[in-house]
Design an enzyme around this catalytic site. Structure first.
Site, PDB file in Angstrom:
ATOM      1  N   ASP A 461      26.985 -40.495  21.657  1.00 23.19           N
ATOM      2  CA  ASP A 461      27.593 -40.254  22.974  1.00 23.19           C
ATOM      3  C   ASP A 461      27.664 -41.573  23.727  1.00 23.19           C
ATOM      4  OD1 ASP A 461      28.481 -39.356  25.394  1.00 23.19           O
ATOM      5  OD2 ASP A 461      27.230 -37.575  25.392  1.00 23.19           O
ATOM      6  N   ASP A 736      45.667 -38.322  27.288  1.00 23.54           N
ATOM      7  CA  ASP A 736      45.077 -37.033  27.632  1.00 23.54           C
ATOM      8  C   ASP A 736      45.535 -35.980  26.626  1.00 23.54           C
ATOM      9  OD1 ASP A 736      47.684 -36.311  28.331  1.00 23.54           O
ATOM     10  OD2 ASP A 736      47.367 -36.830  30.432  1.00 23.54           O
ATOM     11  N   ASP A1346      70.843  13.543  34.210  1.00 22.41           N
ATOM     12  CA  ASP A1346      70.074  12.364  33.803  1.00 22.41           C
ATOM     13  C   ASP A1346      69.701  12.518  32.343  1.00 22.41           C
ATOM     14  OD1 ASP A1346      68.350   9.907  34.465  1.00 22.41           O
ATOM     15  OD2 ASP A1346      66.923  11.284  33.541  1.00 22.41           O
ATOM     16  N   ASP A1428      72.611   7.917  34.109  1.00 20.24           N
ATOM     17  CA  ASP A1428      72.959   8.876  35.154  1.00 20.24           C
ATOM     18  C   ASP A1428      74.418   9.281  34.988  1.00 20.24           C
ATOM     19  OD1 ASP A1428      70.455   8.847  36.336  1.00 20.24           O
ATOM     20  OD2 ASP A1428      70.927   7.072  37.513  1.00 20.24           O
ATOM     21  N   ASP A1610      92.622  -8.746  57.068  1.00 18.61           N
ATOM     22  CA  ASP A1610      92.470  -9.667  58.205  1.00 18.61           C
ATOM     23  C   ASP A1610      91.884 -10.969  57.690  1.00 18.61           C
ATOM     24  OD1 ASP A1610      92.649 -10.247  61.046  1.00 18.61           O
ATOM     25  OD2 ASP A1610      90.463 -10.264  61.020  1.00 18.61           O
ATOM     26  N   GLU A1652      96.138 -15.448  56.313  1.00 16.86           N
ATOM     27  CA  GLU A1652      96.501 -14.040  56.229  1.00 16.86           C
ATOM     28  C   GLU A1652      97.165 -13.720  54.890  1.00 16.86           C
ATOM     29  OE1 GLU A1652      95.756 -11.759  58.285  1.00 16.86           O
ATOM     30  OE2 GLU A1652      95.182 -12.778  60.126  1.00 16.86           O
ATOM     31  N   ASP A1685      97.662  -7.633  60.970  1.00 20.41           N
ATOM     32  CA  ASP A1685      97.996  -7.941  62.363  1.00 20.41           C
ATOM     33  C   ASP A1685      98.735  -9.267  62.487  1.00 20.41           C
ATOM     34  OD1 ASP A1685      96.001  -9.687  61.762  1.00 20.41           O
ATOM     35  OD2 ASP A1685      94.645  -9.102  63.370  1.00 20.41           O
TER      36      ASP A1685
END
Length: 1755
Positions: A461, A736, A1346, A1428, A1610, A1652, A1685
């Site tokens: 160590d 690492d 279902d 469904d 619109d 428009e 319009d």
């Protein structure tokens, strides 16, 4: 076995002398009811002693109040009231007890109980006596009572044996808890045996030896009731008594059966824990024995997992099988089957070797030697492991304590590995592991060696400062040492018993001694390299030897696992015994507080702190001498080890001594930094750095990712660079444990090049200090350089590289030299260096033209690595170049955004500093070379796009010079600097808006109108804003010359007296008389010539008529007019009150304040398009824009350079970039994972419901045969891309049911495993709304169905595999899919094809072309949404026939048949529908919103003032750059996604009135400013307040049997970012609103008419598709109408004049619209703006207008 639980009853009631039955542990082959005789005698002695101390006192009650403290009864105690023989039940001391019934000699032993008051009490008969049993041999009977001294004799044997005495029968304890019943039954049975009633006790087969008599039954019943009160009986006992209250025998029989079962489990556990196998018996027999035991335990609820089972088996292996412990102990996923394969292989090899070669198999020591040689094939790595590994986990701590009690014999060679040091698990009874408890690793005792320890060796160590050893046999001259303080990596004290010498005798016959500490509390014997270095011994990991400085080899180093070891054979043993060492410095303390107790009492403080506190009297009541401190030395608190765990200490300078072992560039440190977020894709996000250990020379390389090939390229580059430039070879690279370094590719590369990888401990950054500190230093320099220079963030790596160049040239304080000097390189020539971000002018060698300026402003970054040039950043070209053709600029400020171009001068100091370098270049230049000015080939940042979504022409549009700027200045600027912008913003310029793209002062002050457009105010009858452009008096379509006024924005007043103007007649847009408006004089206008061009904006000639319908053509027939009027009829249009004629107001009094923000109101968000924009002229011709947009040459303007501010720590978000980045709303997860729903769910009831749903789903999967259950595949055999991950998801449905679904992870599915061309279709919402509308008008029945587990009905074609569900326990296996599992990419398409084929072929349906999932026949219409179905038919029986056919193939549930004539409520795809046939239909989501909105954590205000509209005109989103912390930004974006996601779901379902606000806020999801969040909260608040609103439909009553489909269109011109227009459309079928759309126009329109036209053209395709669908579902004629319009748009549609089209794009768009209108027979009609309900789709409206337009169709 019973001792643990029986000991809980420390007292017994009714004066019992024996407190509890205590027994020894029952042997496995012994009768579980047998009790040791010795224990019986001990208990009877205690009984005698207790009875002798008892005193008899009168009792006031026959029943004691507390059964644990009952007082004894006297002789006059009352007898049972319902029995005629009380004295037979209650005997006194003076009465003779019947023979064999001496237990009742004590009057207190049978108290009066409430059971005897019951009418069901079973008394003995008049002639019956208490049972009298003859004395049998060996039966312990009664002796004379110690209290009375009388001898109770048996009447039948009184003559033969008058003097014989018998012992008292020991009574059972009182039952006090249902949990104690199993132990109580054992004592009760023992009581019956001692009372000579053993023959009536049921045996194992449930039958007694003899029949029980009535008297015995009475006795059995009464005693059971007395000692087992009913309130303490278990439930199963009460169930038996409820059937037959006297059936005590059945209770005893079941109890004995349970005890026998428990005994078998205990025997199995003990057998499994003590397995032994050495090959003497066949391996098959051993495997059968083990598997049978494991199966029995698993069946009985004791789960033995693979890992534990393998551990237990390996612990019992010996002989030649023992080596499996070392080869298999690190296999985490090993199974029992795999382990037995190895055992079988060894057994077969062993049998073969016995028959042929006796020495065929090597012994264990040879195996170990071979393994060591194998591990050393690669270069060793220097390690710095934690010397106290025992402190890392609780299990390691337990291991350390086991080691301290073991006696290790001295090892002399490596063969000591073969000696077994393991101890078998000692589980002697079943109570060590309760029923249902899982046997885990913590249950298994640890050995006295660590799993990764090499026995007989010392661990080397480098991080340990002292040598520590556990065994005392090698310590010489041992002595106590109380003053030494040793701490582990967690900074906790390590108790030291002694200090001595460790003597080595190496192979060169030399002896060496070092100091050693003895402690048994470590996991490894640690040999400190620091202490070896002190005696001139070093570890050479390149040679794997210990050697002296002169190169003498002393001992080899062995690598085992992750560590390096030295054999203990070189240690000299001592004569000191283990007890001597262990008793050193140990004193006996008596009557003191134990230290562990004080340690826990004082919050786990350390011993030093506690002693110091006691000395200073900060803790009172006891002193320091009152604590036994002897255990404090070696005490290790497991809770402290876990709770206070830290990283190990690194010895400062511990690495320095090894630096001398390596030459320069042989040992490198490397690390990766990143990622850096919010950068362009061309800029790097990471960098990798390298540092040489010896010279400290540094290299950095950019990375765009962390892939293996990218890292490998960098390693290849730097190794080649070092080899060629420095003639050195890298030997070791320290890094690492990141995956980029530990991958197989890099490992093979390093191994091939002979390089040893040295990995640090995981998450231990201090062990990687060299590389970590370098990255930190470089980042600090990077931030500083960017802050100082003001350069954008994407140049961050240039700052890193500049810092690396400088750092390599600076001297180190320790070595007094620079890294370049250590590497043998010359010093840095500072004359070649420029400050980072230094402004320069670069010569442009390739200009656009000969008159184009040749200088391009730029910023110096760093010297080039590939040339003698410099890397310079050119903002105008958005790239970096490598060049020497530049001139240095230096100003007063160093910040980039603070430079003033006019004040720039040449700095004398910098010029003098770089003079020598430039003179060198000049002297060596023969001629000017344009080739030097090239784009840098090496530089990663070449051609960087600053923002991938930023328009390129924005940067070229700068603010033009103001009017006050002198012309000369403008001219000089144009000479100096190129017209091209010289800079680029860091991300997106926060100032890019109308204020600096367009000349705001001039443009905003003049609402330019070149001609009059009647639709500018949408058909209003008055004009509230002055038109400041001079107009022609004639009614031609030509536009006049436009004039532009000067800025009068800051004027306080503006009146006729202050200006000269003329009145110009103007046609009213509503068809009223012409009015006059003032014209500003020429003196106050800036004259600009605009070419005359045909105008499309002028209104067509129209009469003063109040008729509002303008037809496509001009027929005069009454039928045409009636058709057009019928289109308007029955529409939910508002009723307008009549208006009285008013005078035209003074234009200057009502002129709104001009603000630059109004020029493009929605650039900041929800703009004011109604208050003024709709009544102002909304036109601006293309020529006007081109004239007004001027490019500024003042590119060094301070304001415009603001975008290049220094980087900040907060995230910067620009409005425009955020709006453009929004593509779609991210779906929010509403389901739960398995751990959320079950594992960590604290709601027990909900958890149980989810568990039930889980099992239901598993059963359904098996029922549908989702996978192949006949064969399981090994994971290694299957191609990984065909393996699909799976998971369980849970959710709670709206009806309250809990649902579990097993799904596949289709989001990570490989593209090769599905056909991308297949489509998963569902019914379109418009198709559903159309079908519902037709159902209401035609009185249809609506049926909702279902189909359960729909996807599982579809087969899967591809070869796919999934991991089995968790409950199967086969993590290493795979199963093949047979059905389309939910979540797979192809599942939806497979189911669609399956159900489509069935409906067409079996049900006679056909799919409507162009409308997927809409099927029809002559009677029924079906809308399909996954599983469904909604059926529509005139006759309910038609629906039923379809249902019957579906049930034949699918599990079909009828949700709502719809047969009632009253109001029926449906929940169809999230819509809550109330339907009454023939009358009305209401669509809403009140219940769903009431449940969902409170869960959003929105600050609702239920009692406050309710909002009347979702938004108000005049609100602007602030355009300032938003700065937020990264986490805060992500959190707010996530919140916006949730809120807008819910609002979008509601809006597109039925709340079409909210679509404009939802669409606008959805564009700002990535710009979560406080203002945006507040607006979002207000929208959610409005939805909450109006959650009860519904879309109301009434049955239409047409005059003719036709269907009428109308779209109202619109557009709001230029009210969105980048002057995009907002368009909106509402679709109505027979007067019922069935859909709406609000979106931003994809193209920029140049006038209101274009907007428009764009809106109408967007609505026509869907209108035609809906028309086709209606005709297919309802065979009626259809009338299609289009309402707008805009009269100008109508005039273009009806006109044949092509001269009105100003450009090709507009012309083709208009011509296409003409063709669509005429080809599809559309009736185009005019509608007043006040009645145009599509107005809510395009702009925010005042409250009154919003309510007026919506209250007829949603309320």
């Amino acid at each position: 076995m019973e001792s643990q639980q029986l000991s809980q009853h420390s007292h017994i009631s009714h004066g019992s002398a024996c407190a509890s039955v205590t027994s020894k542990e029952v042997h496995t082959n012994q009768d579980p009811l047998d009790v040791s005789a010795s224990k019986t005698e001990e208990c009877e002695k205690a009984s005698t002693k207790a009875n002798s101390q008892q005193t008899t006192t009168p009792a006031s009650s026959a029943v004691p109040e507390n059964p644990h403290h009952a007082s004894p009864q006297t002789a006059q105690s009352h007898s049972p009231q319902n029995g005629p023989y009380p004295q037979q039940c209650m005997m006194t001391q003076n009465q003779a007890n019947p023979s064999g019934w001496s237990f009742y000699g004590h009057p207190s032993m049978i108290p009066y109980t409430p059971y005897q008051m019951s009418p069901m009490y079973f008394p003995p008969g008049p002639q019956s006596q208490f049972p009298q049993y003859p004395s049998s041999v060996g039966t312990p009977l009664s002796t004379p009572s110690p209290e009375s001294g009388n001898t109770f004799t048996d009447s039948s044997s009184a003559d033969s044996d008058m003097t014989s005495t018998k012992k008292y029968v020991r009574p059972p304890p009182m039952l006090t808890s249902p949990n104690d019943f199993p132990n109580w039954v054992k004592t009760y049975i023992k009581f019956l045996q001692n009372s000579n009633l053993g023959g009536i006790i049921p045996t194992v087969n449930g039958k007694p030896v003899r029949q029980i008599t009535d008297d015995e039954l009475t006795f059995l019943y009464n005693t059971f009731q007395i000692f087992a009160p009913s309130q303490f009986l278990p439930t199963w006992v009460k169930d038996i008594l409820s059937v037959d209250y006297t059936d005590i025998m059945k209770i005893l029989s079941k109890s004995i059966e349970k005890m026998q079962s428990d005994t078998q489990e205990a025997n199995d556990i003990v057998t499994l824990a003590n397995l032994q196998y050495n090959g003497s018996t066949p391996a098959d027999a051993f495997e059968t024995k083990v598997t049978n035991i494991i199966d029995r335990l698993n069946n009985n609820g004791i789960h033995i997992n693979n890992k534990v089972a393998c551990q237990l088996i390996m612990r019992g292996l010996s002989g030649e099988y023992k080596f499996l412990r070392y080869t298999r102990h690190r296999h985490l996923n090993m199974t029992v089957a795999e382990l037995f394969l190895d055992i079988h292989a060894i057994y077969e090899e062993q049998q073969g070797s016995r028959n042929s070669k006796p020495n065929y198999r090597r012994n264990l020591s040879d195996e170990k030697n071979d393994s060591r040689s194998y591990t050393n094939t690669t270069k060793p790595k220097v390690i710095a492991r934690n010397p106290q590994k025992t402190n890392n986990s609780k299990s390691k701590t337990a291991r350390a304590h086991n080691v301290s009690t073991s006696n290790n014999s001295p090892s002399t060679d490596n063969d000591s590995i073969s000696k077994s040091t393991t101890e078998p698990i000692q589980l002697n009874n079943k109570h060590d592991l309760h029923l249902g408890q899982e046997l885990t690793e913590s249950t298994v005792n640890h050995t006295n060696h660590s799993d990764d320890e090499l026995p007989g060796h010392l661990l080397l160590d480098s991080g340990a400062s002292r040598t520590l050893i556990r065994s005392a046999h090698h310590i010489h001259s041992a002595s106590s040492n109380p003053d030494i303080n040793v701490v582990d990596a967690q900074k906790r004290n390590i108790p030291i018993n002694a200090i001595g010498d460790l003597q080595f005798h190496f192979q060169d016959n030399t002896k060496t001694s070092i100091k050693v500490l003895h402690t048994p509390n470590i996991a490894y014997d640690l040999l400190s390299l620091n202490e070896l270095a002190a005696v001139d011994i070093t570890a050479c990991f390149t040679k794997n030897v210990l050697e002296r400085s002169d190169g003498t080899v002393l001992a080899p180093i062995v690598q085992y696992g992750d560590f390096y070891w030295v054999s203990k054979r070189y240690l000299l043993p001592s004569n000191i015994s283990v007890p001597t060492i262990n008793n050193v410095h140990t004193s006996e303390s008596t009557r003191k507080y134990p230290y562990p107790f004080i340690h826990r009492m004082l919050a786990h403080a350390n011993a030093q702190t506690i002693r110091y506190s006691l000395k200073n009297n900060t803790i009172t009541y006891f002193n320091e001498s009152d604590v036994d401190w002897s255990s404090a030395i070696d005490y290790q608190c497991p809770d402290c080890l876990i709770g206070k765990s830290t990283k190990h200490r690194h010895i400062k300078g511990s690495r320095l001594k090894y630096q001398n072992s390596y030459e320069p560039f042989q040992y490198l440190h490397t690390d990766i930094f990143g990622p850096v977020h919010n950068l362009p894709k061309s800029a790097p996000s990471y960098f990798i750095s390298f540092t040489d250990e010896t010279t400290k020379f540094r290299w950095v390389y950019p990375l765009h990712d962390r892939r293996e090939d990218s890292i490998l390229d960098v390693f290849t580059t730097i190794l080649a660079f070092i080899k060629n430039q420095f003639q050195a070879s890298v030997l070791v690279i320290q890094m690492d444990r990141g995956s980029e370094y530990t991958n197989r590719t890099l490992h093979k590369f390093l191994e091939k090049n002979g390089i040893t990888p040295c990995y640090t401990t995981t998450a231990d950054s201090r062990a990687h200090g060299v590389a970590e500190r370098l990255n930190r230093t470089l980042l600090d320099d990077c931030r500083t350089q960017l802050q100082c220079s003001g350069l954008p963030n994407h140049l961050w790596f240039s700052a890193i590289e500049f810092s690396t160049i400088v750092r390599n040239s600076l001297a180190s304080p320790k070595s007094k030299k620079s890294a370049r000097q250590h590497a043998g390189l010359a010093g840095l020539d500072i004359s070649t260096l420029l400050p980072f971000g230094q402004p320069v002018i670069v010569n442009d060698h390739n200009p656009n033209s000969k008159i184009h300026p040749r200088g391009i402003p730029g910023y110096a970054l760093h010297p080039s690595r590939n040339s003698y040039g410099y890397i310079i950043y050119l903002p105008s070209l958005k790239k970096t170049v490598d060049t020497t053709n530049y001139v240095i600029l230096q100003g007063k400020e160093s910040r980039l955004d603070q430079f003033n171009y006019d004040a720039l001068t040449f700095d004398e100091d910098l010029n003098r500093l770089t003079a020598s370098y430039h003179s060198f270049i000049a002297s060596n230049e023969i001629q000017e070379s344009n080739d030097l000015n090239i784009e840098s080939d090496h530089d990663f940042q070449s051609d960087i796009e600053l923002h991938p979504e930023q328009p390129r022409n924005v940067l070229s549009k700068a603010v033009s010079p103001t009017d006050s700027t002198p012309p000369s200045t403008h001219t000089e600027d144009s000479k100096r600097v190129s017209k091209t912008n010289i800079r680029a913003p860091r991300e997106v310029d926060p100032n890019i808006s109308e204020s600096n793209i367009l000349p705001s002062k001039k443009r905003s002050s003049t609402p330019q109108i070149s001609n009059i457009e009647s639709t500018g105010s949408g058909g209003m009858h008055k004009l509230n804003v002055p038109l400041l452009a001079p107009m022609s008096q004639s009614n031609t379509h030509e536009s006049s010359h436009a004039s532009k006024s000067k800025d009068f924005r800051h004027s306080d007043s503006y009146s006729e007296n202050e200006t000269n103007h003329t009145n110009v007649p103007i046609s009213s847009t509503g068809g009223t008389n012409n009015k006059t408006v003032p014209q500003i004089s020429d003196q106050e206008t800036e004259k600009r010539i605009i070419h005359r061009s045909p105008s499309i904006d002028a209104s067509p000639p129209e009469n003063n008529s109040s008729h509002n319908i303008v037809p496509i053509k001009t027929p005069t027939t009454v039928s045409e007019q009636n058709t057009e009027e019928s289109i308007i009829a029955d529409l939910p249009l508002p009723d307008l009150p009549p208006e009285s004629p008013t005078e035209f107001p003074d234009p200057f009094k009502e002129l709104p304040p001009i603000n630059s923000r109004q020029t493009n109101s929605s650039l900041g968000g929800i703009g004011d398009s109604n208050a003024y924009t709709t009544i102002n002229s909304k036109k601006r011709s293309l020529e006007d824009n081109e004239t007004e947009i001027k490019v500024s040459r003042d590119t060094w303007n301070t304001k415009n350079m603001r975008s290049l501010e220094p980087p900040r720590s907060k995230k910067r978000i620009h409005l425009i970039a955020a709006v453009k980045a929004v593509k779609s709303i991210k779906p929010i997860r509403t389901t739960l994972r398995y751990d959320e729903a079950i594992t960590y769910n604290k709601d027990i009831k909900e958890k149980e419901k989810y568990i039930e749903a889980y099992h239901k789903e598993v059963n359904q999967l098996l029922k549908m045969k989702t996978w192949d259950t006949d064969e399981y595949y090994d994971r290694k055999e299957i191609d990984p891309k065909r393996v699909i991950n799976s998971m369980f998801i849970f959710n709670k449905k709206r009806d309250g049911t809990h649902k579990a679904r097993f799904v596949a992870r289709g989001d990570i599915q490989h593209p090769d495993t599905y056909d991308s061309g297949m489509q998963s279709n569902t019914v379109h919402h418009y198709a559903l709304m159309t079908s519902l509308s037709l159902a209401l008008d035609n009185n249809y029945y609506i049926t909702q169905l279902d189909i359960s587990s729909a996807y599982l009905y579809a087969d899967i074609k591809e070869e796919l595999y999934i991991r089995p569900p968790p409950h199967l326990g086969m993590n290493d296996k795979l199963i093949r899919l047979k059905k389309s599992l939910y979540g797979l990419k192809q599942s939806g398409a497979n189911w669609y094809e399956t159900i489509k084929s069935y409906l067409i072929q079996q049900c006679g349906m056909e799919e409507v072309r162009g409308w997927s999932c809409v099927f029809k026949n002559s009677q029924v219409t079906i809308c399909l949404f996954v599983d469904d179905m909604v059926l529509f038919s005139k006759n309910l029986n038609s629906n039923k026939r379809i249902i019957d056919k579906l049930k034949m193939q699918y599990d079909t549930k009828i949700i709502n048949l719809g047969e009632s004539d009253e109001e029926i409520q449906y929940d169809i795809l999230g819509l809550e529908i109330k339907y009454q046939r023939g009358k009305y239909m209401k669509l809403g989501m009140e219940n769903s919103l009431t449940e969902k909105i409170p869960k959003l954590n929105v600050p609702l205000n239920p009692k406050g003032r309710k909002l009347s509209a979702p938004g108000q005109p005049g609100l602007y989103i602030d355009q300032q750059e938003l700065e937020l912390e990264e986490d805060d930004y992500k959190m707010k974006v996530h919140e916006m996604q949730k809120l807008i996601g819910l609002a979008s779901y509601v809006g597109y379902k039925f709340r079409f009135d909210l679509l404009y606000y939802i669409n606008t806020l959805a564009q700002h999801i990535l710009f979560p400013s406080k203002q945006v969040l507040d607006m979002t909260y207000e929208l959610i608040q409005f939805i909450w307040n109006t959650r009860d609103k519904q879309l109301i439909w009434h049955k239409s009553k047409p005059v003719k049997p036709t269907n009428k489909l109308v779209v109202i269109s619109d557009a709001s011109y230029g009210n969105q970012p980048y002057y995009k227009s907002q368009i909106g459309n509402i679709y109505l079928l027979n007067g019922k609103v069935i859909g709406g759309k609000s979106t931003k126009a994809s193209l920029t329109c140049t006038s209101t008419t274009e907007a428009e036209i764009h809106a109408i053209s967007e609505s026509v395709p869907l209108l035609n598709n809906l028309s086709y669908l209606i005709q297919e579902l309802d065979k009626k004629p259809i009338t299609k109408g289009l309402l707008t319009d805009s009269k100008s748009t109508i005039s273009i549609i009806i006109s044949n004049n092509e001269e009105k089209f100003r450009n090709r794009f507009f012309g083709t768009k208009a011509m296409r619209l003409r063709d669509e209108v005429s080809g599809n027979h559309l009736h185009v009609c005019y509608i007043e703006t006040k009645k145009n309900i599509a107005d809510v789709m395009t702009k925010p409206l005042p409250i009154k207008t919003f309510k007026l337009l919506t209250n007829k169709w949603i309320h």
